[in-house]
Design a protein around this motif. Structure first.
Motif, PDB file in Angstrom:
ATOM      1  N   PHE A 122       6.939   8.568   0.403  1.00 57.50           N
ATOM      2  CA  PHE A 122       5.551   8.140   0.574  1.00 57.50           C
ATOM      3  C   PHE A 122       5.234   6.947  -0.326  1.00 57.50           C
ATOM      4  O   PHE A 122       4.648   5.961   0.106  1.00 57.50           O
ATOM      5  CB  PHE A 122       4.610   9.304   0.260  1.00 57.50           C
ATOM      6  CG  PHE A 122       3.151   8.924   0.263  1.00 57.50           C
ATOM      7  CD1 PHE A 122       2.463   8.793   1.456  1.00 57.50           C
ATOM      8  CD2 PHE A 122       2.483   8.712  -0.933  1.00 57.50           C
ATOM      9  CE1 PHE A 122       1.125   8.446   1.469  1.00 57.50           C
ATOM     10  CE2 PHE A 122       1.142   8.357  -0.935  1.00 57.50           C
ATOM     11  CZ  PHE A 122       0.460   8.218   0.263  1.00 57.50           C
ATOM     12  N   ALA A 123       5.656   7.034  -1.587  1.00 57.86           N
ATOM     13  CA  ALA A 123       5.366   5.951  -2.529  1.00 57.86           C
ATOM     14  C   ALA A 123       6.103   4.668  -2.181  1.00 57.86           C
ATOM     15  O   ALA A 123       5.593   3.566  -2.402  1.00 57.86           O
ATOM     16  CB  ALA A 123       5.722   6.387  -3.951  1.00 57.86           C
ATOM     17  N   ALA A 124       7.301   4.798  -1.608  1.00 64.05           N
ATOM     18  CA  ALA A 124       8.123   3.615  -1.353  1.00 64.05           C
ATOM     19  C   ALA A 124       7.833   2.949  -0.011  1.00 64.05           C
ATOM     20  O   ALA A 124       7.919   1.717   0.105  1.00 64.05           O
ATOM     21  CB  ALA A 124       9.600   3.986  -1.441  1.00 64.05           C
ATOM     22  N   LEU A 125       7.465   3.735   1.013  1.00 61.61           N
ATOM     23  CA  LEU A 125       7.401   3.200   2.373  1.00 61.61           C
ATOM     24  C   LEU A 125       5.991   2.960   2.903  1.00 61.61           C
ATOM     25  O   LEU A 125       5.802   2.118   3.785  1.00 61.61           O
ATOM     26  CB  LEU A 125       8.148   4.139   3.335  1.00 61.61           C
ATOM     27  CG  LEU A 125       9.625   4.399   3.011  1.00 61.61           C
ATOM     28  CD1 LEU A 125      10.229   5.338   4.041  1.00 61.61           C
ATOM     29  CD2 LEU A 125      10.410   3.092   2.958  1.00 61.61           C
ATOM     30  N   MET A 126       5.004   3.676   2.414  1.00 59.57           N
ATOM     31  CA  MET A 126       3.647   3.520   2.940  1.00 59.57           C
ATOM     32  C   MET A 126       2.986   2.283   2.346  1.00 59.57           C
ATOM     33  O   MET A 126       3.208   1.925   1.187  1.00 59.57           O
ATOM     34  CB  MET A 126       2.813   4.766   2.621  1.00 59.57           C
ATOM     35  CG  MET A 126       3.379   6.050   3.191  1.00 59.57           C
ATOM     36  SD  MET A 126       3.450   6.059   4.983  1.00 59.57           S
ATOM     37  CE  MET A 126       1.715   6.234   5.375  1.00 59.57           C
ATOM     38  N   SER A 127       2.144   1.639   3.159  1.00 59.42           N
ATOM     39  CA  SER A 127       1.426   0.451   2.691  1.00 59.42           C
ATOM     40  C   SER A 127       0.305   0.846   1.741  1.00 59.42           C
ATOM     41  O   SER A 127      -0.128   2.006   1.712  1.00 59.42           O
ATOM     42  CB  SER A 127       0.854  -0.318   3.880  1.00 59.42           C
ATOM     43  OG  SER A 127      -0.157   0.445   4.520  1.00 59.42           O
ATOM     44  N   GLN A 128      -0.183  -0.122   0.987  1.00 59.45           N
ATOM     45  CA  GLN A 128      -1.245   0.159   0.030  1.00 59.45           C
ATOM     46  C   GLN A 128      -2.520   0.584   0.733  1.00 59.45           C
ATOM     47  O   GLN A 128      -3.255   1.460   0.246  1.00 59.45           O
ATOM     48  CB  GLN A 128      -1.499  -1.090  -0.835  1.00 59.45           C
ATOM     49  CG  GLN A 128      -2.464  -0.866  -1.982  1.00 59.45           C
ATOM     50  CD  GLN A 128      -1.977   0.188  -2.962  1.00 59.45           C
ATOM     51  OE1 GLN A 128      -0.775   0.298  -3.214  1.00 59.45           O
ATOM     52  NE2 GLN A 128      -2.905   0.945  -3.523  1.00 59.45           N
TER      53      GLN A 128
END
Length: 289
Positions: free
Chosen positions: A192-198
């Motif tokens: 989640f932290a690496a792949l999702m956009s801000q």
């Protein structure tokens, strides 16, 4: 020639000549297994037996302390208690994941389906996002490609991780394996932290709790408010972990049986070890009764 030298030569003759002749390839395979499984050898004086002995690392670790095994071996109450504590920590993490899975199954099964012309969510003035319904295609997509695989992984990892911890035979291995499992169950957070956009992360942060209603929920609320559920969960957790340990040690081919096998393979000792009986001049096995 002294009597001790006679016994030494007789023992070398039995091990070097008679055993390979009588047992053939089986004897060679035992020798190969022993060289891999038994670990490093330690030579020293045995006060209990009154002679020099060779002790192999793994067999010494699995042997009972009262019979010359390690004081930090897998048979000691301290080590078994430590395994129970590590298992309890692991299963607390598992219970946390399972409760999240149950919550999501309840939400996805009971949340209303989005009606035509009615938005499934609305955003308040303080940027608070509230989800009130869900499109049927989003429901199906989430269940099939997210929740169902996550459930299968969560259940599988719980029991595989338990076996992974129980098979550890030292304090260091237990700690390292528990750290590895803790890393494993955090993979979804890292994804989640690496792949999702801000932008998507911000939507998740401002999204409020999703609430669903059903008439059967009242029954479960009554159970929660009228029964000491934390005590019941704690009792279930302790019983589960102790049960895993008892089963791992006592079952057929469990840790106790492994200790007997290693004692025979590595040390040629034990009441049920044919090698010990043969070298002792009694080619019979003790009764299992």
């Amino acid at each position: 020639m002294s009597g001790s030298e006679d016994r030494l030569q007789a023992c070398q003759h039995v091990i070097g000549t008679e055993c390979p002749t009588l047992l053939g390839e089986v004897w060679k395979s035992y020798g190969a297994w022993g060289s891999v499984l038994c670990g490093s050898a330690d030579f020293g004086w045995n006060d209990r037996l009154g002679l020099m002995t060779t002790s192999f690392e793994l067999a010494h670790k699995y042997g009972p302390a009262q019979e010359g095994g390690s004081n930090q071996g897998i048979d000691t109450p301290v080590f078994q208690s430590f395994v129970v504590i590590i298992l309890m920590i692991w299963w607390m993490s598992v219970f946390t994941e399972w409760r999240d899975l149950i919550d999501w199954w309840v939400i996805l099964l009971f949340i209303p389906i989005e009606k035509p012309g009615v938005s499934a969510y609305h955003r308040a003035h303080d940027d608070h996002l509230e989800v009130t319904a869900m499109p049927i295609n989003v429901k199906a997509f989430t269940i099939l490609l997210n929740l169902l695989p996550r459930t299968l992984v969560g259940v599988t990892v719980a029991f595989v991780g338990t076996d992974f911890l129980i098979t550890s035979d030292s304090y260091l291995d237990l700690i390292l394996n528990s750290v590895a499992l803790a890393f494993l169950i955090e993979i979804d957070e890292m994804l989640f932290a690496a792949l999702m956009s801000q932008h998507e992360k911000e939507d998740i942060e401002i999204c409020g709790s999703i609430e669903v209603k059903h008439q059967c929920f009242g029954f479960f609320d009554t159970l929660v408010f009228n029964f000491p559920t934390p005590l019941l969960r704690a009792a279930m957790l302790i019983s589960l972990c102790v049960g895993f340990i008892v089963n791992a040690y006592s079952k057929k081919d469990g840790k106790y049986d492994m200790g007997y096998a290693l004692a025979c393979l590595c040390h040629a000792e034990g009441d049920f070890c044919m090698t010990a009986q043969y070298l002792g001049g009694h080619a019979t096995l003790a009764s299992s009764k």
